[in-house]
Design a protein around this motif. Structure first.
Motif, mmCIF file in Angstrom:
data_model
loop_
_atom_site.group_PDB
_atom_site.id
_atom_site.type_symbol
_atom_site.label_atom_id
_atom_site.label_comp_id
_atom_site.label_asym_id
_atom_site.label_seq_id
_atom_site.Cartn_x
_atom_site.Cartn_y
_atom_site.Cartn_z
ATOM 1 N N PRO A 103 0.829 -1.214 0.000
ATOM 2 C CA PRO A 103 0.000 0.000 0.000
ATOM 3 C C PRO A 103 0.861 1.261 0.000
ATOM 4 O O PRO A 103 1.876 1.334 0.683
ATOM 5 N N ARG A 104 0.450 2.258 -0.797
ATOM 6 C CA ARG A 104 1.185 3.519 -0.823
ATOM 7 C C ARG A 104 0.338 4.610 -0.180
ATOM 8 O O ARG A 104 -0.882 4.670 -0.365
ATOM 9 N N THR A 163 9.490 7.344 -6.911
ATOM 10 C CA THR A 163 9.514 7.608 -8.346
ATOM 11 C C THR A 163 8.835 6.447 -9.042
ATOM 12 O O THR A 163 9.268 5.304 -8.932
ATOM 13 N N ASP A 164 7.767 6.747 -9.770
ATOM 14 C CA ASP A 164 6.883 5.695 -10.265
ATOM 15 C C ASP A 164 7.209 5.319 -11.707
ATOM 16 O O ASP A 164 6.883 6.032 -12.648
ATOM 17 N N VAL A 190 12.429 3.770 -5.927
ATOM 18 C CA VAL A 190 11.982 3.636 -7.312
ATOM 19 C C VAL A 190 11.043 2.443 -7.421
ATOM 20 O O VAL A 190 11.413 1.311 -7.087
ATOM 21 N N ALA A 191 9.828 2.690 -7.898
ATOM 22 C CA ALA A 191 8.857 1.613 -8.084
ATOM 23 C C ALA A 191 8.937 1.105 -9.515
ATOM 24 O O ALA A 191 8.849 1.876 -10.470
ATOM 25 N N VAL A 192 9.140 -0.206 -9.664
ATOM 26 C CA VAL A 192 9.167 -0.846 -10.980
ATOM 27 C C VAL A 192 8.238 -2.050 -10.954
ATOM 28 O O VAL A 192 7.968 -2.625 -9.899
ATOM 29 N N GLY A 193 7.756 -2.445 -12.114
ATOM 30 C CA GLY A 193 6.931 -3.640 -12.203
ATOM 31 C C GLY A 193 7.796 -4.884 -12.187
ATOM 32 O O GLY A 193 8.932 -4.882 -12.685
ATOM 33 N N CYS A 194 7.276 -5.945 -11.605
ATOM 34 C CA CYS A 194 7.982 -7.225 -11.541
ATOM 35 C C CYS A 194 7.058 -8.292 -12.120
ATOM 36 O O CYS A 194 6.041 -8.633 -11.513
#
Length: 378
Positions: free
Chosen positions: A26-27, A34-35, A336-340
């Motif tokens: 949750p954010r 950084t999205d 840094v938010a990245v997709g996994c």
């Protein structure tokens, strides 16, 4: 009675051993991450005109739609959004659903008649896969972006109604489907073409009208467009656009439309404001394209295996699911938010980081995020 819970625990253990555990993160409001994981490609989700339109509609209509579209859920906000969506996309009509997932389920089911054959790309999104399954129609899955395989599947079913099903920009690797060739093959065999334009809408095409418009297929009577309103338009909901006769059929028979509570009017109004900004947002699209090129160049220069994106989705190969999870976690720890993406969310056996580029992220933060991704690489 506890046996079924124990079985679920055992399955969770097996997923953990395979590196496939998934967790919610949750954010908070005002999150400073950084999205590069979300889909707000044009940075419109927080645009003042968008939030002001949603706020005004919230005061006017209240929190929810209060019912399905055919009961009390249709409002002036829905109608205005649908009218401009159809104009933008170059179709007769557009119909708004409460999610892109439900739009795909509903569109596919509505396209199926007795003996229909669905020809579906192997890299299609889960919503298209589930739509094919729920429709009950025979489905042939063809190799990714293989026009000859699609032609062969259609040729093997002469005289049967058929639908070719594809994304435009594929959600995992960000590559563009050969839409012009697929349409030519479909038309030659009397088939329809359904295109999920979710990752292209707002990002590509004239005035951001998407990949179908860019391919010159807008308004063709044998083409149906689906998309989500949650990506470049920064909101929520889904759409189906195409011939007026098909939209009428959906309104009268589409179960995911008829029996679902409507999209909240405030969201419809906010998305409508975002649509207007997107239509005149060529400067945002130029910036987005520049950032995609920058990211691909820097990541490849660091020795990483990177996709050749046709829009704003970039795929970076990871050694395996555990490495992908650790890589994403290390990036998150550094802001840094990245997709996994790991199996079964990927259409093959490869695990990836998926980066979604946004023109709304400050440029300096974006460039720093690329450095973090390289530094954290396994």
């Amino acid at each position: 009675m506890a046996d079924w819970l124990a079985a679920l625990d055992r399955r969770a253990e097996l997923r953990a051993k395979a590196g496939l555990t998934r967790r919610l993160h949750p954010r908070p409001a005002g999150d400073q991450m950084t999205d590069l994981a979300g889909n707000d490609y044009l940075g419109l989700a927080t645009h003042p005109e968008v939030t002001a339109a949603a706020t005004a509609a919230l005061s006017a209509y209240g929190l929810g739609a209060t019912g399905s579209r055919l009961v009390r859920g249709s409002t002036d906000a829905h109608q205005a959004l649908e009218d401009e969506l159809a104009q933008w996309l170059g179709t007769d009509r557009a119909l708004v659903f409460s999610s892109g997932y439900l739009a795909n389920l509903g569109a596919l089911r509505a396209l199926v008649q007795p003996r229909t054959l669905l020809v579906s790309d192997a890299h299609n999104h889960a919503s298209l896969i589930d739509g094919c399954r729920i429709s009950g129609a025979e489905t042939v899955v063809t190799p990714h972006a293989d026009v000859e395989a699609v032609a062969a599947a259609l040729a093997a079913a002469p005289g049967r109604p058929a639908v070719v099903v594809t994304e435009s920009i594929f959600s995992v690797d960000g590559d563009l489907a050969p839409l012009t060739q697929l349409h030519a093959v479909a038309r030659r065999h009397g088939a329809l073409l359904l295109v999920d334009d979710a990752h292209a809408l707002g990002v590509t095409g004239p005035a951001g009208a998407g990949a179908v418009a860019a391919a010159g297929l807008a308004g063709e009577p044998d083409v149906v467009i689906t998309a989500t309103l949650s990506k470049a338009l920064g909101g929520a909901g889904g759409l189906v656009a195409g011939p007026a006769e098909f939209i009428r059929h959906l309104v009268e028979t589409g179960r995911t439309f008829i029996f679902d509570t409507a999209l909240p009017p405030a969201v419809a109004a906010g998305v409508h404001a975002a649509l207007r900004l997107a239509r005149v947002g060529d400067d945002l699209r130029v910036e987005l394209s520049d950032r995609v090129g920058l990211a691909v160049g820097r990541l490849r220069a660091a020795g990483l295996t990177v996709s050749a994106p046709d829009a704003a989705v970039i795929s970076v190969t990871a050694p395996g699911p555990e490495a992908a999870t650790a890589w994403a976690a290390d990036c998150r720890d550094r802001g840094v938010a990245v997709g996994c993406f790991r199996p079964p969310s990927t259409p093959d056996s490869r695990s990836r980081l998926r980066l979604t580029v946004s023109a709304g992220v400050p440029r300096a933060d974006f460039e720093r995020a690329l450095e973090v991704i390289v530094d954290c690489a396994p």
